[in-house]
Design an enzyme around this catalytic site. Structure first.
Site, PDB file in Angstrom:
ATOM      1  N   SER A  10       0.836  -1.194   0.000  1.00 45.77           N
ATOM      2  CA  SER A  10       0.000   0.000   0.000  1.00 45.77           C
ATOM      3  C   SER A  10       0.880   1.258   0.000  1.00 45.77           C
ATOM      4  O   SER A  10       1.717   1.429  -0.882  1.00 45.77           O
ATOM      5  CB  SER A  10      -0.968  -0.038   1.176  1.00 45.77           C
ATOM      6  OG  SER A  10      -2.000   0.893   1.034  1.00 45.77           O
ATOM      7  N   ASP A  33      -9.433  -4.979  -5.075  1.00 43.47           N
ATOM      8  CA  ASP A  33      -8.803  -3.828  -4.431  1.00 43.47           C
ATOM      9  C   ASP A  33      -9.141  -2.558  -5.213  1.00 43.47           C
ATOM     10  O   ASP A  33      -8.951  -2.500  -6.429  1.00 43.47           O
ATOM     11  CB  ASP A  33      -7.290  -4.046  -4.389  1.00 43.47           C
ATOM     12  CG  ASP A  33      -6.550  -2.962  -3.630  1.00 43.47           C
ATOM     13  OD1 ASP A  33      -7.189  -2.035  -3.099  1.00 43.47           O
ATOM     14  OD2 ASP A  33      -5.305  -3.043  -3.575  1.00 43.47           O
ATOM     15  N   HIS A  91      -7.755  -5.514  -0.710  1.00 37.84           N
ATOM     16  CA  HIS A  91      -6.525  -4.817  -0.370  1.00 37.84           C
ATOM     17  C   HIS A  91      -5.788  -5.501   0.783  1.00 37.84           C
ATOM     18  O   HIS A  91      -6.376  -5.821   1.816  1.00 37.84           O
ATOM     19  CB  HIS A  91      -6.859  -3.371   0.005  1.00 37.84           C
ATOM     20  CG  HIS A  91      -5.694  -2.459   0.092  1.00 37.84           C
ATOM     21  ND1 HIS A  91      -4.844  -2.220  -0.969  1.00 37.84           N
ATOM     22  CD2 HIS A  91      -5.211  -1.708   1.125  1.00 37.84           C
ATOM     23  CE1 HIS A  91      -3.911  -1.363  -0.609  1.00 37.84           C
ATOM     24  NE2 HIS A  91      -4.110  -1.048   0.657  1.00 37.84           N
TER      25      HIS A  91
END
Length: 313
Positions: free
Chosen positions: A169, A251, A283
């Site tokens: 991320s 995601d 995610h």
């Protein structure tokens, strides 16, 4: 005239569905999400050892090191993985249970030594502080290249000819930027072999209110630190030989990871880049569903990448 305090009036709330923090009109920040931490350990199941070491006393930064069980004493040096945690630049920690568990598993599977780096988080420490903090720790790691640094595990076991930068991320964003920074601010004696981006966060042309708040000096979607695809020509100089971009089908950041992959290919960069999509997952699922078959499979694929055996064919 009676003055009305703004102390309870909310100016901003970020991630209302999973609230990270709110900002009041008087400037006060209330952190709603609390990042848990756990101490390092000697894992009895895998034999992986971990410990925390201060990388910058001036900035109050530490790193968590992970060392696999040494089964072959003749193998003096093993690949070095530098990992940067995610959390929208605002939450998370290398000392949290999720990252501790994931790095322990990955170090055991891939037989690498890993350093999970800490950075100060926004909004109290707005970007680009996270980038600078990560770089400070990377330079501390690089100080061991001649085997005479302050940390014995790095002196004795890290192969600085096989260094990988990785993150998930926002941590992927930081890992990319640290790799690019190595192009202009050389790490003498360090060879970055690969870059591993797990569900990376990059911007697109949509407005991002969080980024506007925590990175007020940026150029938004035109800032190559946030949106590398906005400066494709810079990517040609990416100073590593291999890149693996991992995205998840469900995601919301998937298309941004794909755009990064396509931008690197378009740049003419002289390396190998692969895109791996995990079907049916969201995610950073691999941090929260570690025992699922897809997480186990992904761990094996990441391990193969770190050991130069990864292939999509």
């Amino acid at each position: 005239m009676k003055m009305v305090s703004n102390s309870t009036e909310i100016a901003h709330e970020f991630f209302p569905s999973n609230l990270m923090f709110r900002v009041y009109k008087d400037g006060r920040v209330e952190r709603v999400y609390k990042t848990q931490t756990i101490p390092p350990s000697n894992d009895p199941e895998t034999g992986v050892q971990s410990k925390d070491v201060v990388s910058s006393p001036e900035l109050g930064l530490s790193v968590r090191l992970f060392l696999p069980k040494i089964t072959n004493p003749a193998l003096k040096k093993i690949p070095l993985l530098i990992y940067t945690h995610g959390g929208a630049f605002c939450i998370g920690s290398p000392f949290s249970p999720h990252y501790h568990e994931y790095l322990t598993s990955l170090v055991n599977k891939a037989n690498v030594i890993a350093v999970s780096v800490q950075y100060r988080t926004a909004p109290e420490h707005p970007l680009p502080i996270a980038y600078d903090d990560a770089w400070t720790s990377i330079k501390w790691i690089a100080s061991h290249v001649n085997g005479d640094g302050p940390e014995p595990w790095l002196n004795e076991h890290a192969d600085f000819e096989k260094v990988f930068l990785c993150g998930d991320s926002a941590g992927s964003n930081i890992a990319h930027n640290m790799t690019m920074r190595a192009k202009t601010d050389a790490l003498v004696g360090v060879k970055i072999d690969g870059l591993l981006l797990m569900n990376p966060f990059f911007m697109n042309d949509k407005r991002d209110e969080l980024i506007e708040y925590i990175f007020p000096t940026s150029n938004g979607s035109n800032d190559p630190r946030l949106n590398p695809a906005s400066a494709v020509n810079e990517l040609v100089g990416l100073p590593c030989s291999r890149v693996l971009v991992c995205v998840s089908e469900k995601d919301f950041l998937k298309n941004r990871g794909v755009a990064y992959y396509e931008a690197v290919k378009k740049s003419g960069w002289n390396g190998v880049i692969d895109l791996l999509e995990i079907p049916g997952e969201d995610h950073v699922f691999f941090l929260f569903k570690t025992s699922s078959q897809k997480a186990v499979d992904l761990l094996s694929q990441v391990s193969s990448f770190l050991n130069q055996a990864f292939s999509l064919t």
